[in-house]
Design a protein around this motif. Structure first.
Motif, PDB file in Angstrom:
ATOM      1  N   ARG A 127       0.872  -1.174   0.000  1.00 39.21           N
ATOM      2  CA  ARG A 127       0.000   0.000   0.000  1.00 39.21           C
ATOM      3  C   ARG A 127       0.906   1.219   0.000  1.00 39.21           C
ATOM      4  NH1 ARG A 127      -4.599  -0.710  -1.909  1.00 39.21           N
ATOM      5  NH2 ARG A 127      -5.412   1.095  -0.860  1.00 39.21           N
ATOM      6  N   ALA A 128       0.583   2.185  -0.837  1.00 42.83           N
ATOM      7  CA  ALA A 128       1.431   3.364  -0.975  1.00 42.83           C
ATOM      8  C   ALA A 128       0.565   4.597  -1.132  1.00 42.83           C
ATOM      9  CB  ALA A 128       2.354   3.213  -2.177  1.00 42.83           C
ATOM     10  N   SER A 129       1.182   5.735  -0.905  1.00 43.92           N
ATOM     11  CA  SER A 129       0.504   7.002  -1.150  1.00 43.92           C
ATOM     12  C   SER A 129       1.263   7.743  -2.243  1.00 43.92           C
ATOM     13  CB  SER A 129       0.424   7.837   0.125  1.00 43.92           C
ATOM     14  OG  SER A 129       1.715   8.149   0.586  1.00 43.92           O
ATOM     15  N   PHE A 130       0.498   8.387  -3.117  1.00 42.16           N
ATOM     16  CA  PHE A 130       1.098   9.155  -4.201  1.00 42.16           C
ATOM     17  C   PHE A 130       1.827  10.347  -3.617  1.00 42.16           C
ATOM     18  CE2 PHE A 130       0.636  12.777  -7.111  1.00 42.16           C
ATOM     19  CZ  PHE A 130       1.432  12.328  -8.141  1.00 42.16           C
ATOM     20  N   SER A 131       3.041  10.600  -4.101  1.00 41.72           N
ATOM     21  CA  SER A 131       3.848  11.689  -3.580  1.00 41.72           C
ATOM     22  C   SER A 131       3.893  12.882  -4.536  1.00 41.72           C
ATOM     23  CB  SER A 131       5.259  11.175  -3.318  1.00 41.72           C
ATOM     24  OG  SER A 131       6.117  12.225  -2.968  1.00 41.72           O
ATOM     25  N   ARG A 132       4.400  12.651  -5.733  1.00 46.74           N
ATOM     26  CA  ARG A 132       4.602  13.750  -6.680  1.00 46.74           C
ATOM     27  C   ARG A 132       4.862  13.187  -8.064  1.00 46.74           C
ATOM     28  NH1 ARG A 132      10.523  14.385  -7.189  1.00 46.74           N
ATOM     29  NH2 ARG A 132      11.435  12.906  -5.761  1.00 46.74           N
ATOM     30  N   ILE A 133       4.928  14.084  -9.032  1.00 50.17           N
ATOM     31  CA  ILE A 133       5.344  13.736 -10.383  1.00 50.17           C
ATOM     32  C   ILE A 133       6.586  14.564 -10.685  1.00 50.17           C
ATOM     33  CG2 ILE A 133       4.760  13.884 -12.826  1.00 50.17           C
ATOM     34  CD1 ILE A 133       1.909  13.235 -12.083  1.00 50.17           C
ATOM     35  N   ASP A 134       7.653  13.861 -11.038  1.00 55.23           N
ATOM     36  CA  ASP A 134       8.916  14.537 -11.282  1.00 55.23           C
ATOM     37  C   ASP A 134       9.720  13.719 -12.298  1.00 55.23           C
ATOM     38  OD1 ASP A 134      10.822  16.486 -11.050  1.00 55.23           O
ATOM     39  OD2 ASP A 134      11.427  15.968  -9.009  1.00 55.23           O
ATOM     40  N   LYS A 135      10.877  14.246 -12.675  1.00 56.42           N
ATOM     41  CA  LYS A 135      11.733  13.583 -13.657  1.00 56.42           C
ATOM     42  C   LYS A 135      12.222  12.245 -13.103  1.00 56.42           C
ATOM     43  CE  LYS A 135      15.844  14.449 -16.429  1.00 56.42           C
ATOM     44  NZ  LYS A 135      16.443  13.164 -16.153  1.00 56.42           N
ATOM     45  N   ALA A 137       5.570   9.117 -11.839  1.00 54.99           N
ATOM     46  CA  ALA A 137       4.897   9.295 -10.558  1.00 54.99           C
ATOM     47  C   ALA A 137       5.768   8.673  -9.467  1.00 54.99           C
ATOM     48  CB  ALA A 137       3.531   8.623 -10.590  1.00 54.99           C
ATOM     49  N   TYR A 138       5.800   9.323  -8.317  1.00 54.02           N
ATOM     50  CA  TYR A 138       6.534   8.812  -7.163  1.00 54.02           C
ATOM     51  C   TYR A 138       5.540   8.414  -6.095  1.00 54.02           C
ATOM     52  CZ  TYR A 138      11.045  10.367  -8.942  1.00 54.02           C
ATOM     53  OH  TYR A 138      12.176  10.521  -9.687  1.00 54.02           O
ATOM     54  N   GLU A 180       0.986   9.190 -16.821  1.00 52.96           N
ATOM     55  CA  GLU A 180      -0.074   9.435 -17.788  1.00 52.96           C
ATOM     56  C   GLU A 180      -0.375  10.926 -17.767  1.00 52.96           C
ATOM     57  OE1 GLU A 180      -1.194   6.886 -19.560  1.00 52.96           O
ATOM     58  OE2 GLU A 180      -0.055   5.436 -18.410  1.00 52.96           O
ATOM     59  N   GLY A 181       0.023  11.643 -18.788  1.00 47.79           N
ATOM     60  CA  GLY A 181      -0.168  13.091 -18.826  1.00 47.79           C
ATOM     61  C   GLY A 181      -1.620  13.499 -18.944  1.00 47.79           C
ATOM     62  N   PHE A 182      -2.439  12.626 -19.510  1.00 42.87           N
ATOM     63  CA  PHE A 182      -3.859  12.910 -19.718  1.00 42.87           C
ATOM     64  C   PHE A 182      -4.616  12.688 -18.412  1.00 42.87           C
ATOM     65  CE2 PHE A 182      -7.414  13.706 -22.217  1.00 42.87           C
ATOM     66  CZ  PHE A 182      -8.416  12.799 -21.914  1.00 42.87           C
ATOM     67  N   LEU A 183      -5.385  13.654 -17.981  1.00 39.03           N
ATOM     68  CA  LEU A 183      -6.178  13.589 -16.743  1.00 39.03           C
ATOM     69  C   LEU A 183      -5.313  13.334 -15.511  1.00 39.03           C
ATOM     70  CD1 LEU A 183      -9.179  11.449 -18.034  1.00 39.03           C
ATOM     71  CD2 LEU A 183      -9.121  13.907 -17.756  1.00 39.03           C
ATOM     72  N   ARG A 184      -4.199  14.005 -15.440  1.00 31.94           N
ATOM     73  CA  ARG A 184      -3.240  13.781 -14.359  1.00 31.94           C
ATOM     74  C   ARG A 184      -3.863  13.962 -12.972  1.00 31.94           C
ATOM     75  NH1 ARG A 184       2.019  17.282 -14.636  1.00 31.94           N
ATOM     76  NH2 ARG A 184       2.320  15.974 -16.451  1.00 31.94           N
ATOM     77  N   ASN A 185      -4.681  14.999 -12.799  1.00 31.19           N
ATOM     78  CA  ASN A 185      -5.261  15.271 -11.486  1.00 31.19           C
ATOM     79  C   ASN A 185      -6.251  14.197 -11.053  1.00 31.19           C
ATOM     80  OD1 ASN A 185      -3.774  17.601 -11.307  1.00 31.19           O
ATOM     81  ND2 ASN A 185      -5.388  18.880 -12.176  1.00 31.19           N
ATOM     82  N   MET A 186      -6.902  13.552 -12.009  1.00 27.67           N
ATOM     83  CA  MET A 186      -7.871  12.513 -11.659  1.00 27.67           C
ATOM     84  C   MET A 186      -7.203  11.158 -11.422  1.00 27.67           C
ATOM     85  SD  MET A 186     -10.991  13.465 -14.214  1.00 27.67           S
ATOM     86  CE  MET A 186     -11.868  11.986 -13.807  1.00 27.67           C
TER      87      MET A 186
END
Length: 145
Positions: free
Chosen positions: A57-65, A74-75, A90-96
């Protein structure tokens, strides 16, 4: 885009130098076949590596290089340690798609360098299955020629 331009320039120069168009078509088909084989091998390797991962189980942290490529990934945080995803985000609908308010199921690789999120798992599984179907279809097609 540059690759297409290079192929066009080489094709035009070959026609000017007297190469038959049929040879160019054959070469283009061979390049497409080579690209298909390489992508099939890569998807198979990623799918086999996915089989030897552990579910966390993990939590989304950030999107970076990415640490290994120029793409953004995604991290995810697992037990206080941040891991990058194995595939680009996935650049499309990133916030969702990448929400930090939800817990995510990811698969951590044995060497603990990367994770497979649900999008990477879907890509590997569907790509591997379609590769198998394509190989079987190719055998049937070439068998009837």
């Amino acid at each position: 885009m540059e690759v297409i331009l290079v192929i066009i320039v080489i094709s035009v120069l070959a026609v000017i130098l007297g190469v038959k168009v049929m040879w160019l078509v054959f070469g283009f088909a061979a390049l497409i076949g080579l690209a298909f084989v390489v992508s099939m091998l890569l998807l198979t390797i990623f799918f086999v590596r996915l089989l030897f991962t552990k579910k966390h189980r993990a939590s989304f942290s950030r999107i970076d290089k990415s640490p290994r490529s120029k793409f953004k990934v995604a991290y995810y945080i697992i037990d206080g340690t941040e891991y990058p995803n194995i595939f680009p985000e996935e650049g499309f609908l990133r916030n969702m798609l990448y929400r930090s308010d939800k817990s995510h199921t990811v698969f951590l690789t044995r060497n603990k360098k990367y994770v497979y999120d649900k999008f990477a798992c879907t890509t590997c599984t569907i790509g591997f299955l379609l590769s198998i179907v394509s190989v079987i279809a190719g055998f049937f097609i070439f068998d009837h020629i």
